[in-house]
Motif scaffolding. Structure first.
Motif, short mmCIF file in Angstrom:
data_model
loop_
_atom_site.label_atom_id
_atom_site.label_comp_id
_atom_site.label_asym_id
_atom_site.label_seq_id
_atom_site.Cartn_x
_atom_site.Cartn_y
_atom_site.Cartn_z
N ASP A 17 0.81 -1.22 0.00
CA ASP A 17 0.00 0.00 0.00
C ASP A 17 0.85 1.27 0.00
O ASP A 17 0.54 2.23 -0.71
N ARG A 52 -8.53 -1.04 -5.12
CA ARG A 52 -7.28 -0.94 -4.36
C ARG A 52 -7.12 0.46 -3.77
O ARG A 52 -6.71 0.62 -2.62
N GLN A 54 -9.52 2.35 -2.93
CA GLN A 54 -10.52 2.48 -1.88
C GLN A 54 -9.99 1.96 -0.55
O GLN A 54 -10.47 2.36 0.51
N GLU A 55 -8.98 1.10 -0.58
CA GLU A 55 -8.38 0.58 0.65
C GLU A 55 -7.49 1.63 1.31
O GLU A 55 -7.13 1.51 2.47
N ASP A 141 -13.61 9.07 2.08
CA ASP A 141 -13.76 7.62 1.92
C ASP A 141 -15.23 7.24 1.71
O ASP A 141 -15.54 6.37 0.90
#
Length: 189
Positions: A17, A52, A54-55, A141
């Motif tokens: 990440d 991805r 969104q993580e 988010d």
């Protein structure tokens, strides 16, 4: 046309990440201007990239990379626009013209959405519309989740994950469109 870009995006899935967040501004810069084409040619790949992203902590990412927020939204809205264009189930649900402004309350991110009942389309982008029917405010988010399917529009409102200003009936008519779009986005094409 976007095959090399698609290979680079695919390679980004191999990264952790932190590395992805570091590489993302350059990747989004390369996508700039090619978002529609990329979505049409590689819809499953774009869906995976948005998933991805969104993580990540979107508010932190946007705050640290404000110029990238518009590019992120370009990709996001290109996906929504192409899904609506290519899916009769989605376009049939668009029975009313609705305009929405989105405002993140935890970072400098604004966006908008507009449905066109005559054309059966959904368009969107960064920045606000001058005369929107609805304004939706909440954490970045949550706003991205409303568009990508991570947040159910009705449940999210009931759980006070976001605030909506404007006619409730417009929000009620928008919810099934958003649900249908997010279901299609989550399903690789």
């Amino acid at each position: 046309m976007t095959d090399e870009l698609a290979r680079r995006i695919e390679a980004s899935f191999e990264k952790d990440d932190d590395q992805l967040e570091e590489d993302l501004p350059e990747l989004l810069d390369d996508i700039d201007g090619q978002a529609d084409e990329l979505v049409r040619e590689h819809p499953a790949l774009v869906s995976r990239l948005l998933g991805r992203m969104q993580e990540m902590d979107i508010a932190e990412f946007v705050s640290e990379n404000p110029e990238t927020a518009d590019q992120f939204q370009e990709l996001l809205w290109a996906g929504v626009r192409v899904l609506a264009e290519n899916d009769d189930e989605v376009s049939e649900q668009i029975t009313e013209d609705i305009s929405v402004n989105f405002e993140a309350d935890d970072c400098p991110m604004t966006g908008h959405l507009r449905t066109d009942a005559d054309a059966g389309t959904v368009t969107g982008g960064s920045g606000h519309l001058d005369d929107s029917d609805l304004t939706i405010t909440g954490p970045a988010d949550t706003l991205v989740g409303l568009i990508t399917g991570g947040v159910d529009p009705i449940q999210g409102f009931m759980q006070q994950k976001y605030e909506m200003d404007g006619p409730v009936h417009k929000g009620t008519r928008l919810a099934p469109i958003m649900n249908s779009l997010s279901e299609k986005a989550a399903t690789p094409q």
